[in-house]
Design a protein around this motif. Structure first.
Motif, mmCIF file in Angstrom:
data_model
loop_
_atom_site.group_PDB
_atom_site.id
_atom_site.type_symbol
_atom_site.label_atom_id
_atom_site.label_comp_id
_atom_site.label_asym_id
_atom_site.label_seq_id
_atom_site.Cartn_x
_atom_site.Cartn_y
_atom_site.Cartn_z
ATOM 1 N N GLY A 5 -0.668 -8.565 -16.823
ATOM 2 C CA GLY A 5 -1.802 -7.797 -16.453
ATOM 3 C C GLY A 5 -1.968 -6.639 -17.036
ATOM 4 N N PRO A 6 -3.094 -6.033 -16.761
ATOM 5 C CA PRO A 6 -3.352 -4.657 -17.422
ATOM 6 C C PRO A 6 -2.401 -3.581 -16.745
ATOM 7 N N SER A 7 -2.435 -2.474 -17.368
ATOM 8 C CA SER A 7 -1.712 -1.563 -16.575
ATOM 9 C C SER A 7 -2.376 -0.943 -15.534
ATOM 10 N N GLY A 8 -1.353 -0.957 -14.225
ATOM 11 C CA GLY A 8 -2.004 -0.406 -12.936
ATOM 12 C C GLY A 8 -2.183 -1.471 -12.101
ATOM 13 N N CYS A 9 -1.930 -2.921 -12.587
ATOM 14 C CA CYS A 9 -2.632 -3.991 -11.580
ATOM 15 C C CYS A 9 -1.196 -4.133 -10.675
ATOM 16 N N GLY A 10 -0.057 -3.630 -10.746
ATOM 17 C CA GLY A 10 0.970 -3.612 -9.609
ATOM 18 C C GLY A 10 2.188 -4.520 -10.054
ATOM 19 N N LYS A 11 2.454 -4.694 -11.420
ATOM 20 C CA LYS A 11 3.408 -5.399 -11.935
ATOM 21 C C LYS A 11 4.930 -5.036 -11.665
ATOM 22 N N SER A 12 4.939 -3.746 -11.945
ATOM 23 C CA SER A 12 6.055 -2.868 -11.436
ATOM 24 C C SER A 12 6.533 -2.858 -10.054
ATOM 25 N N THR A 13 5.443 -2.654 -9.446
ATOM 26 C CA THR A 13 5.665 -2.810 -7.851
ATOM 27 C C THR A 13 6.172 -4.276 -7.420
ATOM 28 N N LEU A 14 5.495 -5.125 -7.725
ATOM 29 C CA LEU A 14 5.699 -6.482 -7.451
ATOM 30 C C LEU A 14 7.451 -6.659 -7.951
ATOM 31 N N MET A 15 7.664 -6.210 -8.992
ATOM 32 C CA MET A 15 9.260 -6.435 -9.489
ATOM 33 C C MET A 15 10.127 -5.525 -8.506
ATOM 34 N N ARG A 16 9.711 -4.421 -8.249
ATOM 35 C CA ARG A 16 10.798 -3.786 -7.257
ATOM 36 C C ARG A 16 10.724 -4.387 -5.966
ATOM 37 N N LEU A 17 9.511 -5.030 -5.349
ATOM 38 C CA LEU A 17 9.645 -5.686 -4.189
ATOM 39 C C LEU A 17 10.707 -6.923 -4.348
ATOM 40 N N THR B 285 0.939 -1.140 0.070
ATOM 41 C CA THR B 285 0.050 0.022 -0.079
ATOM 42 C C THR B 285 1.042 1.168 0.157
ATOM 43 N N PHE B 286 0.584 2.155 -0.755
ATOM 44 C CA PHE B 286 1.296 3.553 -0.846
ATOM 45 C C PHE B 286 0.505 4.370 -0.222
ATOM 46 N N GLY B 287 0.978 5.340 0.745
ATOM 47 C CA GLY B 287 0.157 6.217 1.287
ATOM 48 C C GLY B 287 -0.531 5.849 2.372
ATOM 49 N N ALA C 181 -4.739 6.466 0.607
ATOM 50 C CA ALA C 181 -3.877 5.352 0.394
ATOM 51 C C ALA C 181 -4.325 4.486 -1.042
ATOM 52 N N VAL C 182 -3.259 3.935 -1.521
ATOM 53 C CA VAL C 182 -3.509 3.122 -2.761
ATOM 54 C C VAL C 182 -2.794 1.865 -2.629
ATOM 55 N N THR C 183 -3.591 0.690 -2.686
ATOM 56 C CA THR C 183 -3.446 -0.892 -2.949
ATOM 57 C C THR C 183 -2.950 -1.096 -3.851
ATOM 58 N N ALA C 184 -1.618 -1.242 -4.185
ATOM 59 C CA ALA C 184 -0.901 -1.750 -5.432
ATOM 60 C C ALA C 184 -1.097 -3.323 -5.401
ATOM 61 N N LEU C 185 -0.705 -4.187 -4.499
ATOM 62 C CA LEU C 185 -0.810 -5.391 -4.262
ATOM 63 C C LEU C 185 -1.532 -5.930 -3.262
HETATM 64 P P1 ADP Z 1 1.927 -1.705 -13.517
HETATM 65 O O1 ADP Z 1 3.094 -1.845 -13.662
HETATM 66 O O2 ADP Z 1 1.233 -3.061 -13.609
HETATM 67 O O3 ADP Z 1 1.485 -0.864 -14.323
HETATM 68 P P2 ADP Z 1 2.421 -0.140 -10.944
HETATM 69 O O4 ADP Z 1 2.857 -1.328 -10.099
HETATM 70 O O5 ADP Z 1 3.216 0.783 -11.582
HETATM 71 O O6 ADP Z 1 1.345 -1.266 -11.966
HETATM 72 O O7 ADP Z 1 1.200 0.426 -10.193
HETATM 73 C C1 ADP Z 1 0.299 -0.137 -9.342
HETATM 74 C C2 ADP Z 1 -0.652 0.961 -8.642
HETATM 75 O O8 ADP Z 1 0.305 1.188 -7.611
HETATM 76 C C3 ADP Z 1 -0.967 2.027 -9.336
HETATM 77 O O9 ADP Z 1 -2.175 2.273 -8.994
HETATM 78 C C4 ADP Z 1 -0.033 3.111 -9.176
HETATM 79 O O10 ADP Z 1 -0.750 4.388 -9.200
HETATM 80 C C5 ADP Z 1 0.546 2.697 -7.612
HETATM 81 N N1 ADP Z 1 1.833 3.144 -7.304
HETATM 82 C C6 ADP Z 1 2.637 2.531 -7.664
HETATM 83 N N2 ADP Z 1 4.177 3.273 -7.107
HETATM 84 C C7 ADP Z 1 3.526 4.071 -6.319
HETATM 85 C C8 ADP Z 1 4.162 5.226 -5.707
HETATM 86 N N3 ADP Z 1 5.325 5.108 -5.430
HETATM 87 N N4 ADP Z 1 3.558 5.932 -4.970
HETATM 88 C C9 ADP Z 1 1.955 5.801 -4.978
HETATM 89 N N5 ADP Z 1 1.459 4.958 -5.790
HETATM 90 C C10 ADP Z 1 2.169 4.006 -6.508
#
Ligand code: ADP
Ligand code: ADP
Length: 231
Positions: A40-52, A12-14, A19-23
């Motif tokens: 998965g579609p854009s915004g589903c948390g793929k990049s977040t998962l990779m950073r983790l 969760t961010f923020g 708060a935004v739940t990414a995963l």
């Molecule tokens: P994807 O790679 O699948 O497009 P992301 O992992 O980039 O998805 O983002 C997933 C969700 O988390 C989105 O709603 C995005 O706005 C949010 N998010 C990602 N990184 C941050 C951050 N550093 N701060 C706040 N929200 C974030």
């Protein structure tokens, strides 16, 4: 054996109302030496998962185990070769200097490093461009430099976040085939490949983790058993 175990991971961010739940409660296993795609579609948390997984950000809850350690430990041990969507290269360094950077940072002997860099440049078809600067190359060639750099030190884990997203279709298809042959010639390398393309995931992967958006959850884990193009 399992190389990466993702267990009940949420991010969760923020906080509070913003708060935004990414995963949300993401779990899956990556077998050692396999090629796994996260689709998965854009915004589903793929990049977040990779950073983790890469140890660049902590999970909010849940655990990620990489080769028996934490992502942060594995990052410090330089277990990861990372390729981002946009190539991150140093414009003032030549192609071979860019590719050799991780080896230089790791303090490998120069002769060994030079040999390894040449081998990688050959694999990605850029031997003739070793003295060029990144800005003199096309986007596809720059991305191949990034891939060569991530592979120079034969990392046990290759993490790729939509590495071909910015490429035209022909270059993309060539790169997919190249990636598979590079992966096949480096046995034991475990790949986590992020994509929003179903066809790319099916073409490349042993296993596909399908995610849904808002919040990012695992919909399905599919084991693919199709012959793949190899060179
Ligand atoms: P994807 O790679 O699948 O497009 P992301 O992992 O980039 O998805 O983002 C997933 C969700 O988390 C989105 O709603 C995005 O706005 C949010 N998010 C990602 N990184 C941050 C951050 N550093 N701060 C706040 N929200 C974030
Ligand atoms: P610093 O710790 O000083 O911020 P690093 O030593 O982490 O810098 O890395 C510097 C550069 O070396 C990175 O930007 C990257 O280009 C390359 N590099 C280092 N480690 C890796 C790796 N595991 N995978 C790919 N490139 C790497």
């Amino acid at each position: 054996p399992t190389a990466v175990a993702v267990r009940g991971v949420s991010k969760t961010f923020g906080n509070g109302a913003s708060a935004v739940t990414a995963l949300d409660d993401v779990s899956f296993d990556v077998p050692q030496g396999s090629f796994l795609s996260v689709l998965g579609p854009s915004g589903c948390g793929k990049s977040t998962l990779m950073r983790l997984v890469a140890g660049l950000q902590p999970a909010s809850t849940g655990t990620i185990e990489v080769a028996g350690g934490t992502p942060d430990e594995m990052r410090r041990a330089r277990e990861f070769g990372i390729v981002f969507q946009q190539p991150v290269l140093f414009d003032w360094r030549t192609v071979e200097q860019n590719v050799g950077l991780p080896l230089q940072i790791m303090g490998r002997p120069k002769g060994e490093a030079r040999e390894r860099v040449e081998h990688m440049l050959e694999l990605v078809g850029l031997s003739d461009f070793r003295k060029h600067r990144p800005w003199q190359l096309s986007g596809g060639m720059q991305q191949r430099v990034s891939i060569a750099r991530a592979l120079t030190f034969a990392p046990p884990f290759l993490l790729m976040d939509e590495p071909f997203g910015a490429l035209d279709m022909m270059t993309r298809e060539r790169m997919q085939t190249e990636l598979l042959s590079i992966w096949a010639s480096n046995p034991g390398t475990t790949v986590i490949f992020i994509t929003h393309s179903i066809s790319e995931a099916v073409l490349l992967s042993d296993r596909i983790v399908v995610m849904s958006a808002r919040p990012g959850r695992v919909l399905k884990v599919i084991d693919v058993d199709l012959p793949r193009p190899r060179t």
